[in-house]
Design a protein around this motif. Structure first.
Motif, PDB file in Angstrom:
ATOM      1  N   ALA A 229       0.849  -1.193   0.000  1.00  0.00           N
ATOM      2  CA  ALA A 229       0.000   0.000   0.000  1.00  0.00           C
ATOM      3  C   ALA A 229       0.882   1.240   0.000  1.00  0.00           C
ATOM      4  CB  ALA A 229      -0.916   0.009   1.217  1.00  0.00           C
ATOM      5  N   VAL A 230       0.594   2.165  -0.892  1.00  0.00           N
ATOM      6  CA  VAL A 230       1.339   3.428  -0.966  1.00  0.00           C
ATOM      7  C   VAL A 230       0.338   4.581  -1.040  1.00  0.00           C
ATOM      8  CG1 VAL A 230       3.384   2.430  -2.046  1.00  0.00           C
ATOM      9  CG2 VAL A 230       1.525   3.289  -3.480  1.00  0.00           C
ATOM     10  N   GLY A 231       0.710   5.705  -0.464  1.00  0.00           N
ATOM     11  CA  GLY A 231      -0.151   6.885  -0.481  1.00  0.00           C
ATOM     12  C   GLY A 231       0.669   8.128  -0.271  1.00  0.00           C
ATOM     13  N   GLY A 232       0.050   9.261  -0.487  1.00  0.00           N
ATOM     14  CA  GLY A 232       0.772  10.519  -0.339  1.00  0.00           C
ATOM     15  C   GLY A 232      -0.153  11.646   0.005  1.00  0.00           C
ATOM     16  N   GLY A 233       0.450  12.797   0.301  1.00  0.00           N
ATOM     17  CA  GLY A 233      -0.361  13.951   0.638  1.00  0.00           C
ATOM     18  C   GLY A 233       0.434  15.234   0.638  1.00  0.00           C
ATOM     19  N   ILE A 234      -0.296  16.331   0.597  1.00  0.00           N
ATOM     20  CA  ILE A 234       0.273  17.664   0.727  1.00  0.00           C
ATOM     21  C   ILE A 234      -0.603  18.431   1.703  1.00  0.00           C
ATOM     22  CG2 ILE A 234      -0.984  18.425  -1.333  1.00  0.00           C
ATOM     23  CD1 ILE A 234       1.292  20.442  -1.817  1.00  0.00           C
ATOM     24  N   ALA A 235       0.025  19.140   2.620  1.00  0.00           N
ATOM     25  CA  ALA A 235      -0.721  19.849   3.654  1.00  0.00           C
ATOM     26  C   ALA A 235       0.045  21.087   4.064  1.00  0.00           C
ATOM     27  CB  ALA A 235      -0.948  18.939   4.873  1.00  0.00           C
ATOM     28  N   GLY A 236      -0.680  22.055   4.602  1.00  0.00           N
ATOM     29  CA  GLY A 236       0.016  23.259   5.024  1.00  0.00           C
ATOM     30  C   GLY A 236      -0.852  24.275   5.705  1.00  0.00           C
ATOM     31  N   ARG A 237      -0.195  25.334   6.117  1.00  0.00           N
ATOM     32  CA  ARG A 237      -0.840  26.484   6.757  1.00  0.00           C
ATOM     33  C   ARG A 237      -0.215  27.734   6.160  1.00  0.00           C
ATOM     34  NH1 ARG A 237      -0.718  27.566  13.301  1.00  0.00           N
ATOM     35  NH2 ARG A 237      -1.487  29.712  13.293  1.00  0.00           N
ATOM     36  N   ILE A 238      -1.027  28.542   5.477  1.00  0.00           N
ATOM     37  CA  ILE A 238      -0.545  29.702   4.756  1.00  0.00           C
ATOM     38  C   ILE A 238      -1.097  30.971   5.397  1.00  0.00           C
ATOM     39  CG2 ILE A 238      -0.360  30.817   2.504  1.00  0.00           C
ATOM     40  CD1 ILE A 238       0.872  28.044   2.578  1.00  0.00           C
ATOM     41  N   LYS A 239      -0.217  31.913   5.705  1.00  0.00           N
ATOM     42  CA  LYS A 239      -0.655  33.197   6.231  1.00  0.00           C
ATOM     43  C   LYS A 239      -1.287  34.011   5.100  1.00  0.00           C
ATOM     44  CE  LYS A 239       3.037  33.339   9.693  1.00  0.00           C
ATOM     45  NZ  LYS A 239       4.224  34.081  10.185  1.00  0.00           N
ATOM     46  N   THR A 240      -2.373  34.710   5.420  1.00  0.00           N
ATOM     47  CA  THR A 240      -3.056  35.492   4.387  1.00  0.00           C
ATOM     48  C   THR A 240      -3.030  36.982   4.743  1.00  0.00           C
ATOM     49  OG1 THR A 240      -5.202  35.054   5.436  1.00  0.00           O
ATOM     50  CG2 THR A 240      -4.507  33.561   3.675  1.00  0.00           C
ATOM     51  N   PHE A 241      -4.098  37.514   5.351  1.00  0.00           N
ATOM     52  CA  PHE A 241      -4.175  38.928   5.677  1.00  0.00           C
ATOM     53  C   PHE A 241      -4.153  39.116   7.188  1.00  0.00           C
ATOM     54  CE2 PHE A 241      -6.641  38.020   1.851  1.00  0.00           C
ATOM     55  CZ  PHE A 241      -5.928  38.780   0.916  1.00  0.00           C
ATOM     56  N   GLY A 242      -3.310  40.018   7.655  1.00  0.00           N
ATOM     57  CA  GLY A 242      -3.210  40.237   9.089  1.00  0.00           C
ATOM     58  C   GLY A 242      -2.799  38.968   9.809  1.00  0.00           C
ATOM     59  N   LYS A 243      -3.618  38.532  10.781  1.00  0.00           N
ATOM     60  CA  LYS A 243      -3.338  37.301  11.514  1.00  0.00           C
ATOM     61  C   LYS A 243      -4.089  36.101  10.944  1.00  0.00           C
ATOM     62  CE  LYS A 243      -3.163  37.536  15.998  1.00  0.00           C
ATOM     63  NZ  LYS A 243      -3.545  37.767  17.420  1.00  0.00           N
ATOM     64  N   ASP A 244      -4.839  36.309   9.851  1.00  0.00           N
ATOM     65  CA  ASP A 244      -5.622  35.231   9.247  1.00  0.00           C
ATOM     66  C   ASP A 244      -4.710  34.155   8.648  1.00  0.00           C
ATOM     67  OD1 ASP A 244      -7.589  37.006   9.869  1.00  0.00           O
ATOM     68  OD2 ASP A 244      -8.517  37.029   7.885  1.00  0.00           O
ATOM     69  N   ASP A 245      -5.263  32.946   8.502  1.00  0.00           N
ATOM     70  CA  ASP A 245      -4.515  31.893   7.824  1.00  0.00           C
ATOM     71  C   ASP A 245      -5.446  30.913   7.131  1.00  0.00           C
ATOM     72  OD1 ASP A 245      -5.064  29.470   9.616  1.00  0.00           O
ATOM     73  OD2 ASP A 245      -4.163  30.830  11.082  1.00  0.00           O
ATOM     74  N   PHE A 246      -4.900  30.248   6.144  1.00  0.00           N
ATOM     75  CA  PHE A 246      -5.608  29.222   5.368  1.00  0.00           C
ATOM     76  C   PHE A 246      -4.896  27.895   5.605  1.00  0.00           C
ATOM     77  CE2 PHE A 246      -5.772  26.771   1.321  1.00  0.00           C
ATOM     78  CZ  PHE A 246      -7.127  26.454   1.349  1.00  0.00           C
ATOM     79  N   ARG A 247      -5.659  26.862   5.975  1.00  0.00           N
ATOM     80  CA  ARG A 247      -5.085  25.549   6.249  1.00  0.00           C
ATOM     81  C   ARG A 247      -5.719  24.526   5.309  1.00  0.00           C
ATOM     82  NH1 ARG A 247      -4.764  25.792  12.926  1.00  0.00           N
ATOM     83  NH2 ARG A 247      -4.647  28.076  13.008  1.00  0.00           N
ATOM     84  N   PHE A 248      -4.932  23.583   4.873  1.00  0.00           N
ATOM     85  CA  PHE A 248      -5.444  22.609   3.912  1.00  0.00           C
ATOM     86  C   PHE A 248      -4.716  21.281   4.038  1.00  0.00           C
ATOM     87  CE2 PHE A 248      -1.747  24.357   1.905  1.00  0.00           C
ATOM     88  CZ  PHE A 248      -1.207  23.309   1.170  1.00  0.00           C
ATOM     89  N   GLN A 249      -5.394  20.224   3.603  1.00  0.00           N
ATOM     90  CA  GLN A 249      -4.814  18.889   3.492  1.00  0.00           C
ATOM     91  C   GLN A 249      -5.448  18.188   2.300  1.00  0.00           C
ATOM     92  OE1 GLN A 249      -4.441  16.483   7.101  1.00  0.00           O
ATOM     93  NE2 GLN A 249      -5.105  18.222   8.358  1.00  0.00           N
ATOM     94  N   VAL A 250      -4.619  17.549   1.493  1.00  0.00           N
ATOM     95  CA  VAL A 250      -5.094  16.729   0.380  1.00  0.00           C
ATOM     96  C   VAL A 250      -4.305  15.426   0.412  1.00  0.00           C
ATOM     97  CG1 VAL A 250      -5.412  16.523  -2.102  1.00  0.00           C
ATOM     98  CG2 VAL A 250      -5.592  18.774  -1.018  1.00  0.00           C
ATOM     99  N   HIS A 251      -5.012  14.304   0.513  1.00  0.00           N
ATOM    100  CA  HIS A 251      -4.356  12.999   0.564  1.00  0.00           C
ATOM    101  C   HIS A 251      -5.014  12.045  -0.417  1.00  0.00           C
ATOM    102  CE1 HIS A 251      -3.458  14.711   4.593  1.00  0.00           C
ATOM    103  NE2 HIS A 251      -2.284  14.163   4.371  1.00  0.00           N
ATOM    104  N   GLY A 252      -4.214  11.171  -0.977  1.00  0.00           N
ATOM    105  CA  GLY A 252      -4.765  10.212  -1.920  1.00  0.00           C
ATOM    106  C   GLY A 252      -3.958   8.930  -1.962  1.00  0.00           C
ATOM    107  N   GLY A 253      -4.551   7.913  -2.586  1.00  0.00           N
ATOM    108  CA  GLY A 253      -3.892   6.616  -2.682  1.00  0.00           C
ATOM    109  C   GLY A 253      -4.384   5.667  -1.614  1.00  0.00           C
ATOM    110  N   GLU A 254      -3.504   4.776  -1.194  1.00  0.00           N
ATOM    111  CA  GLU A 254      -3.858   3.739  -0.226  1.00  0.00           C
ATOM    112  C   GLU A 254      -3.424   4.161   1.177  1.00  0.00           C
ATOM    113  OE1 GLU A 254      -3.281   0.199  -3.564  1.00  0.00           O
ATOM    114  OE2 GLU A 254      -1.562   1.068  -2.513  1.00  0.00           O
ATOM    115  N   THR A 255      -3.948   5.305   1.615  1.00  0.00           N
ATOM    116  CA  THR A 255      -3.560   5.866   2.905  1.00  0.00           C
ATOM    117  C   THR A 255      -4.243   5.173   4.079  1.00  0.00           C
ATOM    118  OG1 THR A 255      -5.269   7.560   2.651  1.00  0.00           O
ATOM    119  CG2 THR A 255      -3.036   8.140   1.938  1.00  0.00           C
ATOM    120  N   GLY A 256      -5.405   4.560   3.861  1.00  0.00           N
ATOM    121  CA  GLY A 256      -6.066   3.758   4.889  1.00  0.00           C
ATOM    122  C   GLY A 256      -6.204   4.459   6.218  1.00  0.00           C
TER     123      GLY A 256
END
Length: 352
Positions: A229-256
Motif C-alpha cells: 500500500a502506498v499513499g501521499g499527501g500535501i498539507a500546510g498552513r498559509i498566512k493570508t491577511f493580518g493574523k488570518d490563515d488558510f489551512r489545507f490537506q489533500v491525501h490520496g492513494g492507499e492511505t487507509g
C-alpha cells in the motif's frame, strides 16, 4: 556534609517551585534545575457542552466529537457535558536530550450515574536526542499545523491525517524519515512484521509552511495475502491577511488508517482501500481577542463506496491570554446512506 546539605536545599527549592507552579496562572511553567536542565509543565483544561440532532452519532467517542466513522440512528437528540479533552504534559530537557509525556482523559471507564470519572490515556511518550526521536507521538505523515482550530477536537478529522503511534524518526532540516508501527486494519495484524516507512519534506518561510509526504506499507489480509500500500499527501498552513490563515490537506492513494480516523479502513476483504481526502479551513481574526474558523472535510473510499463530509463554523473569544470561550455549529454527513446530524457545541478552555 556541605555537599549533602546543598543537595537537600536544592530539593527543597525544587519542591517549593513545583507547589508554586501548580497553582500559578501563567502559560507554560518551567522549573530550572542544575546544569541548565529544565522541567516544563503544560496542558489545558477544556469543558464542553454538545448537542446533536439528526440521524447519525459517533459512538466510538460517546459523541464527544466527530471522527471519520458514525452510526446510523433513528432521530437522535442528545446533549452531553464533558471535560475529557483536558490534558497535561511534562517535558524534561537535559542538554541534547528531551523527554516528553502527555495524558488526556479519553481512556474510558467512566459512568454518568454517579462520578463521571474517566481513566487517563497516554497520548505522547517519546525521547529525542539531537535529530533522532524514538517513542510514541504524531505520525511523521501528519502536518499538525494544518489541523483546523475547532471546538470539535481536531476539526474535520474525517479528512485529516491523524495518528499517534510508536516510531523511530530521523530529522535533517526539512526532511523527516521514519519507521513506524505497522498495523493491518481489518486484516491479519498478527502477521505485521515490516514497519511502515514514511518520508516527509516541509517547506517553511515567513509565509507559513507546506509539507509533502509519502508512505509505503505491507498489509496482511485475513486470507493470508500480503499487499503493498502506498499513499501521499500535501498539507500546510498559509498566512493570508493580518493574523488570518488558510489551512489545507489533500491525501490520496492507499492511505487507509493514516487519514480520516476510520473514515476508510486499510482493507475491505482482500482488497486494499483507495481513498481521496481533502480538508480546507480559513481562520479570520475579527479583533485581537475574537476569531472564527470555517472548515470543510470530505473523504471518499472507493472500494467500500463510502463518503463522509464534515462542515462547521465557530467563534472563539479570549477573555485573558489563557482563557477562551467558543461556540461551533456544524453538520456531519454519511453521504452513501443520505444520513446526517447537526450539532451545536460550547466550550471553555484554560491553557496552563
Amino acid at each position: 556534609m556541605f555537599n549533602n546539605s546543598l543537595f537537600k536545599l536544592k530539593k527543597v527549592v525544587l519542591a517549593t517551585s513545583l507547589l508554586a507552579v501548580t497553582g500559578a496562572a501563567n502559560a507554560g511553567y518551567t522549573v530550572k534545575l542544575d546544569d541548565g536542565d529544565t522541567i516544563t509543565f503544560g496542558g489545558y483544561i477544556k469543558a464542553d457542552v454538545r448537542s446533536i440532532s439528526g440521524d447519525v452519532s459517533s459512538p466510538v467517542t460517546n459523541d464527544d466529537y466527530w471522527i471519520g466513522n458514525a452510526a446510523v440512528v433513528d432521530d437522535i437528540s442528545t446533549t452531553k457535558f464533558s471535560a475529557n479533552e483536558t490534558r497535561f504534559n511534562t517535558k524534561y530537557v537535559h542538554g541534547d536530550v528531551t523527554g516528553f509525556i502527555e495524558l488526556d482523559f479519553y481512556g474510558g471507564g467512566g459512568n454518568q450515574i454517579v462520578s463521571n470519572s474517566s481513566h487517563p490515556r497516554l497520548r505522547h511518550a517519546f525521547i529525542k536526542y539531537k535529530n533522532i526521536l524514538v517513542g510514541q507521538t504524531w505520525t511523521t505523515f501528519m502536518n499538525t499545523s494544518a489541523l483546523a482550530e475547532a471546538a470539535n477536537f481536531g476539526g474535520a478529522l474525517n479528512a485529516s491525517a491523524f495518528i499517534r503511534q510508536g516510531q523511530v524518526r530521523y530529522t535533517m532540516g526539512g526532511l523527516q524519515l521514519s519507521l513506524e508501527n505497522p498495523h493491518s486494519d481489518k486484516g491479519d495484524s498478527s502477521q505485521d512484521s515490516i514497519p511502515d516507512f514514511i518520508a516527509k519534506y516541509t517547506f517553511k518561510g515567513d509565509w507559513g509552511n507546506v509539507s509533502v509526504s509519502g508512505l509505503a506499507r505491507q498489509l496482511n489480509t485475513v486470507g493470508g495475502n500480503s499487499e503493498t500500500a502506498v499513499g501521499g499527501g500535501i498539507a500546510g498552513r498559509i498566512k493570508t491577511f493580518g493574523k488570518d490563515d488558510f489551512r489545507f490537506q489533500v491525501h490520496g492513494g492507499e492511505t487507509g488508517r493514516y487519514v480520516g480516523v476510520v473514515a476508510a479502513r486499510d482493507l475491505v476483504g482482500e482488497e486494499v482501500e483507495e481513498t481521496t481526502s481533502y480538508m480546507v479551513a480559513y481562520r479570520h481574526f475579527w479583533t485581537e481577542e475574537m476569531r472564527s474558523t470555517v472548515f470543510y472535510g470530505s473523504t471518499d473510499a472507493d472500494v467500500a463506496n463510502t463518503k463522509r463530509n464534515h462542515v462547521a463554523v465557530n467563534l472563539f473569544k479570549n477573555f485573558t491570554k489563557q482563557l477562551s470561550f467558543g461556540v461551533e455549529v456544524g453538520n456531519f454527513e454519511m453521504n452513501e446512506v443520505s444520513k446526517d446530524s447537526n450539532y451545536l457545541q460550547f466550550s471553555a478552555k484554560y491553557v496552563l
